[in-house]
Design a protein around this motif. Structure first.
Motif, PDB file in Angstrom:
ATOM      1  N   SER A  44       0.824  -1.207   0.000  1.00  0.00           N
ATOM      2  CA  SER A  44       0.000   0.000   0.000  1.00  0.00           C
ATOM      3  C   SER A  44       0.859   1.258   0.000  1.00  0.00           C
ATOM      4  CB  SER A  44      -0.921  -0.002   1.226  1.00  0.00           C
ATOM      5  OG  SER A  44      -1.802  -1.113   1.200  1.00  0.00           O
ATOM      6  N   THR A  45       1.995   1.217   0.699  1.00  0.00           N
ATOM      7  CA  THR A  45       2.904   2.361   0.713  1.00  0.00           C
ATOM      8  C   THR A  45       3.446   2.635  -0.685  1.00  0.00           C
ATOM      9  OG1 THR A  45       3.546   1.878   3.003  1.00  0.00           O
ATOM     10  CG2 THR A  45       5.024   3.287   1.721  1.00  0.00           C
ATOM     11  N   ALA A  46       3.842   1.568  -1.387  1.00  0.00           N
ATOM     12  CA  ALA A  46       4.363   1.735  -2.748  1.00  0.00           C
ATOM     13  C   ALA A  46       3.292   2.294  -3.675  1.00  0.00           C
ATOM     14  CB  ALA A  46       4.876   0.388  -3.275  1.00  0.00           C
ATOM     15  N   VAL A  47       2.059   1.798  -3.549  1.00  0.00           N
ATOM     16  CA  VAL A  47       0.962   2.294  -4.385  1.00  0.00           C
ATOM     17  C   VAL A  47       0.679   3.761  -4.086  1.00  0.00           C
ATOM     18  CG1 VAL A  47      -1.512   2.073  -4.840  1.00  0.00           C
ATOM     19  CG2 VAL A  47      -0.083   0.027  -4.708  1.00  0.00           C
ATOM     20  N   THR A  48       0.693   4.129  -2.802  1.00  0.00           N
ATOM     21  CA  THR A  48       0.413   5.509  -2.420  1.00  0.00           C
ATOM     22  C   THR A  48       1.479   6.458  -2.947  1.00  0.00           C
ATOM     23  OG1 THR A  48      -0.714   4.792  -0.407  1.00  0.00           O
ATOM     24  CG2 THR A  48       0.070   7.056  -0.461  1.00  0.00           C
ATOM     25  N   ALA A  49       2.749   6.083  -2.771  1.00  0.00           N
ATOM     26  CA  ALA A  49       3.834   6.937  -3.252  1.00  0.00           C
ATOM     27  C   ALA A  49       3.758   7.103  -4.766  1.00  0.00           C
ATOM     28  CB  ALA A  49       5.181   6.340  -2.854  1.00  0.00           C
ATOM     29  N   THR A  50       3.464   6.006  -5.467  1.00  0.00           N
ATOM     30  CA  THR A  50       3.341   6.076  -6.918  1.00  0.00           C
ATOM     31  C   THR A  50       2.182   6.977  -7.331  1.00  0.00           C
ATOM     32  OG1 THR A  50       4.248   3.839  -7.134  1.00  0.00           O
ATOM     33  CG2 THR A  50       3.019   4.717  -9.017  1.00  0.00           C
ATOM     34  N   GLY A  51       1.043   6.839  -6.641  1.00  0.00           N
ATOM     35  CA  GLY A  51      -0.123   7.645  -6.982  1.00  0.00           C
ATOM     36  C   GLY A  51       0.101   9.126  -6.760  1.00  0.00           C
ATOM     37  N   ILE A  52       0.708   9.488  -5.620  1.00  0.00           N
ATOM     38  CA  ILE A  52       0.937  10.904  -5.332  1.00  0.00           C
ATOM     39  C   ILE A  52       1.955  11.495  -6.298  1.00  0.00           C
ATOM     40  CG2 ILE A  52       1.891  12.503  -3.632  1.00  0.00           C
ATOM     41  CD1 ILE A  52       0.619  10.815  -1.456  1.00  0.00           C
ATOM     42  N   LEU A  53       3.036  10.761  -6.588  1.00  0.00           N
ATOM     43  CA  LEU A  53       4.043  11.262  -7.527  1.00  0.00           C
ATOM     44  C   LEU A  53       3.477  11.374  -8.935  1.00  0.00           C
ATOM     45  CD1 LEU A  53       7.224   9.338  -6.309  1.00  0.00           C
ATOM     46  CD2 LEU A  53       6.671  11.763  -5.989  1.00  0.00           C
ATOM     47  N   ALA A  54       2.660  10.391  -9.327  1.00  0.00           N
ATOM     48  CA  ALA A  54       2.059  10.443 -10.660  1.00  0.00           C
ATOM     49  C   ALA A  54       1.096  11.613 -10.771  1.00  0.00           C
ATOM     50  CB  ALA A  54       1.341   9.124 -10.956  1.00  0.00           C
ATOM     51  N   GLY A  55       0.303  11.834  -9.731  1.00  0.00           N
ATOM     52  CA  GLY A  55      -0.617  12.971  -9.750  1.00  0.00           C
ATOM     53  C   GLY A  55       0.130  14.292  -9.818  1.00  0.00           C
ATOM     54  N   LEU A  56       1.227  14.390  -9.067  1.00  0.00           N
ATOM     55  CA  LEU A  56       2.029  15.616  -9.086  1.00  0.00           C
ATOM     56  C   LEU A  56       2.655  15.831 -10.457  1.00  0.00           C
ATOM     57  CD1 LEU A  56       3.194  17.998  -7.504  1.00  0.00           C
ATOM     58  CD2 LEU A  56       5.085  16.508  -6.798  1.00  0.00           C
ATOM     59  N   ALA A  57       3.188  14.737 -11.023  1.00  0.00           N
ATOM     60  CA  ALA A  57       3.807  14.843 -12.342  1.00  0.00           C
ATOM     61  C   ALA A  57       2.783  15.233 -13.399  1.00  0.00           C
ATOM     62  CB  ALA A  57       4.472  13.517 -12.713  1.00  0.00           C
ATOM     63  N   LEU A 208      -4.023   4.876   3.744  1.00  0.00           N
ATOM     64  CA  LEU A 208      -5.354   4.288   3.635  1.00  0.00           C
ATOM     65  C   LEU A 208      -6.280   5.142   2.780  1.00  0.00           C
ATOM     66  CD1 LEU A 208      -5.956   2.885   7.217  1.00  0.00           C
ATOM     67  CD2 LEU A 208      -5.914   1.577   5.094  1.00  0.00           C
ATOM     68  N   GLN A 209      -6.095   6.464   2.801  1.00  0.00           N
ATOM     69  CA  GLN A 209      -6.926   7.336   1.976  1.00  0.00           C
ATOM     70  C   GLN A 209      -6.705   7.068   0.495  1.00  0.00           C
ATOM     71  OE1 GLN A 209      -9.334   9.605   2.977  1.00  0.00           O
ATOM     72  NE2 GLN A 209      -8.991   8.635   4.960  1.00  0.00           N
ATOM     73  N   VAL A 210      -5.486   6.707   0.120  1.00  0.00           N
ATOM     74  CA  VAL A 210      -5.180   6.452  -1.287  1.00  0.00           C
ATOM     75  C   VAL A 210      -5.592   5.041  -1.697  1.00  0.00           C
ATOM     76  CG1 VAL A 210      -3.333   6.276  -3.007  1.00  0.00           C
ATOM     77  CG2 VAL A 210      -3.308   8.126  -1.315  1.00  0.00           C
ATOM     78  N   VAL A 211      -5.184   4.033  -0.935  1.00  0.00           N
ATOM     79  CA  VAL A 211      -5.448   2.650  -1.353  1.00  0.00           C
ATOM     80  C   VAL A 211      -6.902   2.256  -1.147  1.00  0.00           C
ATOM     81  CG1 VAL A 211      -3.074   1.931  -0.971  1.00  0.00           C
ATOM     82  CG2 VAL A 211      -4.719   1.723   0.895  1.00  0.00           C
TER      83      VAL A 211
END
Length: 385
Positions: A44-57, A208-211
């Protein structure tokens, strides 16, 4: 009354970012942790980090590439047409949003709730403090009682390094007028267990908010955390298990009538794709599986797979069976006339109410063999008369 602070030498190191809420460190008490929780957390941590970075990018790209044609134009048009532009651009702001919401939730309890203390609900407050001591928490969490209005619930949360538990009044009453203090002790220990296991930290809440939006993953992590908290509750108040399972299934009055064995064994008998689907999309373990996990302590809880070994045979139709095998009303009435419950008088009690004395104790009902017994000749004669 003024409570003097403890001597400096007796105060443990205060909570920090990397040392965890307890003296056991960020991983908490490992034997009480569900074995699937940490692996699910890392994913879940990996998915969250990927999602936030992708959204920022994506946000940076759409801002810096104003071309309305080509790839950027196609992506922009697609996002606008599907209505997802605002959600994607809000992802980089999620960390700030989570911090604000946690601050508001804590402020609401401080402004609108009744705070437990040595002079306000001291019996419940002692349960909070004892659980905090048992789990090695660095600081005693705040504890609040809020108006339930019929809702039976409790939760744990935090803001910054502060931690608190909230118990709704309808649930809190089980330790008072309804008199099942061990059930209340289990609930409070469960919530303090969430704190001790790090489930309400800022980073865990953000993850948890992201996943939550990732199919199956977020709900699986949430269920694993609930099993971990149940293990904490059981560690302090194993005698509270029957009362809590009855409470969650039938409420604060009728819960005393719920037989733990009958409830837990249905986790074995009731299965199939649809039952599993209900479990997979739930944030909390389904009640029958949860009851089985708390009754059978050879395993620290279940997550995706149902238990296989029943303790007692089924005493009512099983939903997965063909309707052709279900009995008719006449057949069931015949069984009811020829059998009785194992605890005499149980069938005449419709819940447990404050101020009423009952001849049969609740544990005699909760832990009895759920299989009815045949009437003997004297019973038949009395029934016929």
């Amino acid at each position: 009354m003024t409570v003097s602070p403890p001597a400096p030498s007796s105060v443990p190191e205060r909570p920090r970012v990397f040392n965890g809420s307890t003296t056991h460190g960020p991983r908490g008490i490992r034997p009480l942790r569900h074995p699937a929780e940490i692996p699910l957390l890392w994913v879940s941590t990996a998915v969250t980090a990927t999602g936030i970075l992708a959204g920022l990018a994506l946000a940076v790209w759409l801002i810096t590439v104003p071309d309305s044609t080509g790839l950027a134009g196609n992506v922009r048009n697609y996002l606008v047409s599907t209505g997802t532009t605002k959600n994607l651009l809000a992802i980089p702001l999620l960390p700030l949003s989570v911090w604000i919401l946690r601050a508001f939730l804590y402020a609401r309890q401080r402004a609108r709730s009744v705070q437990m203390s040595p002079t306000q609900f001291p019996e419940g407050y002692r349960m909070v403090v004892e659980a905090a001591a048992r789990f090695g928490m660095r600081r005693v969490p705040d504890a609040y009682v809020v108006l339930g209005n019929g809702v039976v619930n409790a939760f744990a949360a935090g803001h910054g390094f502060r931690r608190f538990v909230v118990v709704q009044s309808d649930l809190f009453e089980i330790g008072g007028s309804a008199r099942d203090p061990e059930a209340l002790r289990f609930v409070i220990s469960h919530e303090v267990g969430h704190l001790a296991a790090g489930h309400v930290s800022y980073w865990r809440t953000l993850i948890l908010q992201v996943v939550e939006f990732v199919p199956l993953l977020g709900r699986a992590l949430s269920r694993a955390q609930e099993y971990t908290a149940d293990n904490h509750g059981y560690d302090i108040a194993p005698a509270g298990v029957p009362g809590v399972m009855g409470l969650l299934g039938a409420g604060k009055y009728l819960g005393a009538q719920v037989n733990l064995h009958a409830l837990a064994d249905r986790a074995v008998y009731e299965h199939g794709v649809w039952v599993h689907l209900v479990q997979w999309v739930a944030t909390h373990p389904i009640l029958t599986w949860r009851a089985y996990a708390l009754r059978d302590r050879r395993s620290p809880g279940r997550l995706m797979a149902r238990p296989k070994a029943a303790w007692y045979p089924p005493v009512s139709p099983v939903g997965r069976a063909s309707s052709a095998s279900w009995p008719s009303p006449a057949q069931v009435l015949s069984v009811l006339r020829s059998t009785r419950v194992r605890v005499p008088g149980a069938e005449e009690q419709f819940g447990r109410y404050p101020g009423v004395t009952y001849a049969v104790g609740p544990n005699a009902l909760r832990l009895a063999d759920p299989v009815p017994v045949p009437l003997d000749s004297s019973d038949r004669g009395g029934a016929a008369g």
